[in-house]
Design a protein around this motif. Structure first.
Motif, PDB file in Angstrom:
ATOM      1  N   ARG A 151       0.816  -1.219   0.000  1.00 52.85           N
ATOM      2  CA  ARG A 151       0.000   0.000   0.000  1.00 52.85           C
ATOM      3  C   ARG A 151       0.847   1.266   0.000  1.00 52.85           C
ATOM      4  O   ARG A 151       0.465   2.272  -0.631  1.00 52.85           O
ATOM      5  CB  ARG A 151      -0.917   0.008   1.229  1.00 52.85           C
ATOM      6  CG  ARG A 151      -1.953  -1.102   1.266  1.00 52.85           C
ATOM      7  CD  ARG A 151      -2.613  -1.175   2.632  1.00 52.85           C
ATOM      8  NE  ARG A 151      -1.645  -1.533   3.684  1.00 52.85           N
ATOM      9  CZ  ARG A 151      -1.950  -1.582   4.983  1.00 52.85           C
ATOM     10  NH1 ARG A 151      -3.164  -1.266   5.398  1.00 52.85           N
ATOM     11  NH2 ARG A 151      -1.015  -1.946   5.860  1.00 52.85           N
ATOM     12  N   TYR A 152       1.991   1.250   0.675  1.00 48.96           N
ATOM     13  CA  TYR A 152       2.747   2.489   0.881  1.00 48.96           C
ATOM     14  C   TYR A 152       4.144   2.482   0.261  1.00 48.96           C
ATOM     15  O   TYR A 152       4.645   3.551  -0.115  1.00 48.96           O
ATOM     16  CB  TYR A 152       2.861   2.766   2.385  1.00 48.96           C
ATOM     17  CG  TYR A 152       1.529   2.752   3.081  1.00 48.96           C
ATOM     18  CD1 TYR A 152       0.561   3.713   2.800  1.00 48.96           C
ATOM     19  CD2 TYR A 152       1.204   1.759   4.011  1.00 48.96           C
ATOM     20  CE1 TYR A 152      -0.680   3.693   3.425  1.00 48.96           C
ATOM     21  CE2 TYR A 152      -0.027   1.734   4.644  1.00 48.96           C
ATOM     22  CZ  TYR A 152      -0.966   2.698   4.346  1.00 48.96           C
ATOM     23  OH  TYR A 152      -2.197   2.687   4.961  1.00 48.96           O
ATOM     24  N   THR A 153       4.772   1.322   0.150  1.00 45.84           N
ATOM     25  CA  THR A 153       6.116   1.299  -0.413  1.00 45.84           C
ATOM     26  C   THR A 153       6.155   1.743  -1.879  1.00 45.84           C
ATOM     27  O   THR A 153       7.029   2.542  -2.248  1.00 45.84           O
ATOM     28  CB  THR A 153       6.738  -0.102  -0.263  1.00 45.84           C
ATOM     29  OG1 THR A 153       6.685  -0.498   1.114  1.00 45.84           O
ATOM     30  CG2 THR A 153       8.179  -0.113  -0.742  1.00 45.84           C
ATOM     31  N   PRO A 154       5.230   1.297  -2.748  1.00 44.15           N
ATOM     32  CA  PRO A 154       5.295   1.734  -4.149  1.00 44.15           C
ATOM     33  C   PRO A 154       5.207   3.246  -4.341  1.00 44.15           C
ATOM     34  O   PRO A 154       6.024   3.808  -5.085  1.00 44.15           O
ATOM     35  CB  PRO A 154       4.124   0.993  -4.802  1.00 44.15           C
ATOM     36  CG  PRO A 154       3.979  -0.246  -3.982  1.00 44.15           C
ATOM     37  CD  PRO A 154       4.248   0.197  -2.573  1.00 44.15           C
ATOM     38  N   PRO A 155       4.265   3.961  -3.682  1.00 43.43           N
ATOM     39  CA  PRO A 155       4.253   5.417  -3.896  1.00 43.43           C
ATOM     40  C   PRO A 155       5.501   6.111  -3.345  1.00 43.43           C
ATOM     41  O   PRO A 155       5.933   7.137  -3.889  1.00 43.43           O
ATOM     42  CB  PRO A 155       2.987   5.878  -3.174  1.00 43.43           C
ATOM     43  CG  PRO A 155       2.607   4.771  -2.247  1.00 43.43           C
ATOM     44  CD  PRO A 155       3.086   3.525  -2.892  1.00 43.43           C
ATOM     45  N   ILE A 156       6.085   5.566  -2.274  1.00 48.04           N
ATOM     46  CA  ILE A 156       7.338   6.134  -1.766  1.00 48.04           C
ATOM     47  C   ILE A 156       8.440   5.935  -2.809  1.00 48.04           C
ATOM     48  O   ILE A 156       9.221   6.861  -3.099  1.00 48.04           O
ATOM     49  CB  ILE A 156       7.721   5.485  -0.424  1.00 48.04           C
ATOM     50  CG1 ILE A 156       6.775   5.969   0.677  1.00 48.04           C
ATOM     51  CG2 ILE A 156       9.171   5.801  -0.065  1.00 48.04           C
ATOM     52  CD1 ILE A 156       6.993   5.301   2.022  1.00 48.04           C
ATOM     53  N   LEU A 157       8.498   4.754  -3.403  1.00 45.97           N
ATOM     54  CA  LEU A 157       9.486   4.497  -4.453  1.00 45.97           C
ATOM     55  C   LEU A 157       9.248   5.404  -5.661  1.00 45.97           C
ATOM     56  O   LEU A 157      10.220   5.881  -6.279  1.00 45.97           O
ATOM     57  CB  LEU A 157       9.434   3.030  -4.877  1.00 45.97           C
ATOM     58  CG  LEU A 157       9.924   2.007  -3.850  1.00 45.97           C
ATOM     59  CD1 LEU A 157       9.632   0.584  -4.328  1.00 45.97           C
ATOM     60  CD2 LEU A 157      11.418   2.181  -3.587  1.00 45.97           C
ATOM     61  N   ASP A 158       7.999   5.631  -5.993  1.00 46.46           N
ATOM     62  CA  ASP A 158       7.692   6.520  -7.121  1.00 46.46           C
ATOM     63  C   ASP A 158       8.221   7.926  -6.870  1.00 46.46           C
ATOM     64  O   ASP A 158       8.794   8.561  -7.770  1.00 46.46           O
ATOM     65  CB  ASP A 158       6.180   6.569  -7.359  1.00 46.46           C
ATOM     66  CG  ASP A 158       5.617   5.243  -7.861  1.00 46.46           C
ATOM     67  OD1 ASP A 158       6.419   4.408  -8.351  1.00 46.46           O
ATOM     68  OD2 ASP A 158       4.388   5.045  -7.757  1.00 46.46           O
ATOM     69  N   THR A 159       8.029   8.439  -5.659  1.00 51.19           N
ATOM     70  CA  THR A 159       8.506   9.789  -5.330  1.00 51.19           C
ATOM     71  C   THR A 159      10.029   9.851  -5.368  1.00 51.19           C
ATOM     72  O   THR A 159      10.616  10.800  -5.908  1.00 51.19           O
ATOM     73  CB  THR A 159       8.002  10.210  -3.945  1.00 51.19           C
ATOM     74  OG1 THR A 159       6.565  10.214  -3.944  1.00 51.19           O
ATOM     75  CG2 THR A 159       8.509  11.605  -3.582  1.00 51.19           C
ATOM     76  N   LEU A 160      10.681   8.865  -4.806  1.00 53.81           N
ATOM     77  CA  LEU A 160      12.139   8.832  -4.816  1.00 53.81           C
ATOM     78  C   LEU A 160      12.682   8.768  -6.238  1.00 53.81           C
ATOM     79  O   LEU A 160      13.654   9.457  -6.584  1.00 53.81           O
ATOM     80  CB  LEU A 160      12.644   7.639  -4.008  1.00 53.81           C
ATOM     81  CG  LEU A 160      12.348   7.659  -2.502  1.00 53.81           C
ATOM     82  CD1 LEU A 160      12.724   6.319  -1.876  1.00 53.81           C
ATOM     83  CD2 LEU A 160      13.092   8.797  -1.811  1.00 53.81           C
ATOM     84  N   ARG A 161      12.050   7.967  -7.065  1.00 55.13           N
ATOM     85  CA  ARG A 161      12.513   7.845  -8.452  1.00 55.13           C
ATOM     86  C   ARG A 161      12.295   9.137  -9.224  1.00 55.13           C
ATOM     87  O   ARG A 161      13.135   9.536 -10.033  1.00 55.13           O
ATOM     88  CB  ARG A 161      11.784   6.687  -9.141  1.00 55.13           C
ATOM     89  CG  ARG A 161      12.241   6.441 -10.582  1.00 55.13           C
ATOM     90  CD  ARG A 161      11.632   5.186 -11.158  1.00 55.13           C
ATOM     91  NE  ARG A 161      10.177   5.202 -11.079  1.00 55.13           N
ATOM     92  CZ  ARG A 161       9.405   4.177 -11.447  1.00 55.13           C
ATOM     93  NH1 ARG A 161       9.987   3.050 -11.882  1.00 55.13           N
ATOM     94  NH2 ARG A 161       8.095   4.250 -11.360  1.00 55.13           N
ATOM     95  N   ARG A 162      11.185   9.786  -8.963  1.00 54.29           N
ATOM     96  CA  ARG A 162      10.890  11.039  -9.662  1.00 54.29           C
ATOM     97  C   ARG A 162      11.955  12.102  -9.379  1.00 54.29           C
ATOM     98  O   ARG A 162      12.304  12.905 -10.252  1.00 54.29           O
ATOM     99  CB  ARG A 162       9.500  11.537  -9.245  1.00 54.29           C
ATOM    100  CG  ARG A 162       9.024  12.743 -10.024  1.00 54.29           C
ATOM    101  CD  ARG A 162       7.530  12.964  -9.859  1.00 54.29           C
ATOM    102  NE  ARG A 162       7.128  13.172  -8.483  1.00 54.29           N
ATOM    103  CZ  ARG A 162       6.462  12.296  -7.756  1.00 54.29           C
ATOM    104  NH1 ARG A 162       6.136  11.104  -8.271  1.00 54.29           N
ATOM    105  NH2 ARG A 162       6.114  12.559  -6.505  1.00 54.29           N
ATOM    106  N   HIS A 163      12.478  12.093  -8.158  1.00 51.66           N
ATOM    107  CA  HIS A 163      13.501  13.080  -7.785  1.00 51.66           C
ATOM    108  C   HIS A 163      14.917  12.503  -7.847  1.00 51.66           C
ATOM    109  O   HIS A 163      15.870  13.186  -7.445  1.00 51.66           O
ATOM    110  CB  HIS A 163      13.211  13.598  -6.373  1.00 51.66           C
ATOM    111  CG  HIS A 163      11.936  14.369  -6.272  1.00 51.66           C
ATOM    112  ND1 HIS A 163      11.804  15.668  -6.724  1.00 51.66           N
ATOM    113  CD2 HIS A 163      10.717  14.024  -5.769  1.00 51.66           C
ATOM    114  CE1 HIS A 163      10.571  16.100  -6.501  1.00 51.66           C
ATOM    115  NE2 HIS A 163       9.888  15.114  -5.916  1.00 51.66           N
ATOM    116  N   ARG A 164      15.039  11.277  -8.339  1.00 53.05           N
ATOM    117  CA  ARG A 164      16.343  10.621  -8.495  1.00 53.05           C
ATOM    118  C   ARG A 164      17.110  10.573  -7.177  1.00 53.05           C
ATOM    119  O   ARG A 164      18.296  10.923  -7.105  1.00 53.05           O
ATOM    120  CB  ARG A 164      17.172  11.330  -9.572  1.00 53.05           C
ATOM    121  CG  ARG A 164      16.520  11.312 -10.948  1.00 53.05           C
ATOM    122  CD  ARG A 164      17.371  11.983 -11.979  1.00 53.05           C
ATOM    123  NE  ARG A 164      16.734  11.959 -13.288  1.00 53.05           N
ATOM    124  CZ  ARG A 164      17.266  12.489 -14.409  1.00 53.05           C
ATOM    125  NH1 ARG A 164      18.460  13.074 -14.335  1.00 53.05           N
ATOM    126  NH2 ARG A 164      16.621  12.428 -15.553  1.00 53.05           N
TER     127      ARG A 164
END
Length: 322
Positions: A151-164
């Motif tokens: 539920r929460y790990t994927p959106p956290i990964l998405d944010t981190l990837r977006r900002h490299r």
């Protein structure tokens, strides 16, 4: 006496003896030719294991039809495999352990003599965990505990990837085992995986054997899923003891705590989390957040707000190196 004058019976005996001698010689030369592959000098870095001793009173194994050197070393308890002690395994013959004795010769695969896989030296046993990273410029580390959670790990990964940005994820073994694809995604996207025990117990309340199981099982699961064992661990609740430091070091891990606790585990909402990160931001700071263990929607929303602010302020969000 000429051969023609010998008694027929004696001539027959001599012919049989000659035939047997030729057969034996042919067998020995064939064994030497095949055995040359097995007795060649090992390549650089390989380890020759001694033959296993026979237990007193046990029956001797059947004799092989050629010198024992041709069959290679036998299985020996405590032999080295890839640099790690493995009871009952020995060199290129490890795969044959437990089987009936071979009755012929087999060529060993060429990989049997390749150097052992590189293993890091074990870290020293610490008496306290690291609380921050070396202050090289405006560097900070973001860490997330208790996951992975779908539920929460994927959106956290998405944010981190977006900002490299790379971060550290301290995984609970039971969560990692339940969500292997998420573990692989975290690793594939360049983040550091740490050990957060198997079931998130209070470590000082456990016997050493249970601590070893909690940490060891988690490291084994992470290595099985990603191909690499974790090099960092964090005690649940930040509760460490001497046994945890000793066992963590035996497993090749360094202990890492934190500098700034967002207190997101109390579910205070995104605004409170952002305020705590802003107030605690400084060179070398390690920020503690969670991506599992409760409602972490506030953590997800807060990361999306404070991460670009930290980057705009000149902070470099990175991970420690070993």
């Amino acid at each position: 006496m000429t051969p023609d004058q010998m008694a027929p019976g004696r001539r027959t005996v001599l012919r049989i003896a000659a035939a047997l001698g030729a057969t034996t010689a042919a067998g020995v030369f064939a064994a030497d030719r095949l055995g040359a592959f097995d007795t060649a000098a090992p390549g650089p870095g390989s380890i020759a294991a001694p033959a296993a001793p026979t237990a007193p009173g046990s029956p001797s194994p059947p004799a092989a039809p050629a010198p024992s050197a041709a069959a290679g070393p036998g299985p020996a308890a405590g032999a080295l495999a890839d640099g790690v002690a493995v009871p009952g395994a020995a060199g290129p013959q490890a795969a044959a352990a437990g089987r009936a004795p071979a009755t012929g010769y087999r060529l060993q695969p060429m990989t049997a003599y390749t150097p052992p896989r590189f293993r890091r030296a074990l870290p020293p046993v610490r008496t306290r965990p690291f609380l921050q990273v070396a202050q090289t410029g405006r560097t900070m580390v973001l860490t997330f505990d208790d996951g992975p959670d779908p539920r929460y790990t994927p959106p956290i990964l998405d944010t981190l990837r977006r900002h490299r940005v790379r971060a550290m994820f301290f995984l609970c073994g039971e969560m990692a085992d339940a969500h292997p694809d998420l573990v692989r995604r975290i690793s594939d996207e360049g983040h550091v995986l740490g050990n957060h025990s198997w079931s998130h117990p209070l470590i000082p309340s456990l016997r050493p054997s249970r601590i070893r199981t909690e940490l060891g099982s988690t490291s084994e699961t992470i290595e099985r899923l990603t191909g690499a064992a974790p090099l960092w661990y964090r005690a649940p609740f930040g509760a460490w003891n001497r046994h945890s430091f000793e066992i963590g070091a035996e497993l090749g891990m360094e202990p890492l705590a934190w500098t700034v606790d967002t207190l997101d585990w109390t579910e205070p909402g995104a605004d409170a989390i952002v305020t705590r990160v802003r107030a605690g931001a400084a060179p070398g700071v390690v920020v503690l957040s969670h991506d599992a263990g409760g409602d972490r929607s506030g953590t997800v929303a807060a990361l999306d707000r404070y991460l670009p602010e930290l980057l705009d302020d000149g902070y470099r969000l990175t991970v420690p190196h070993r």
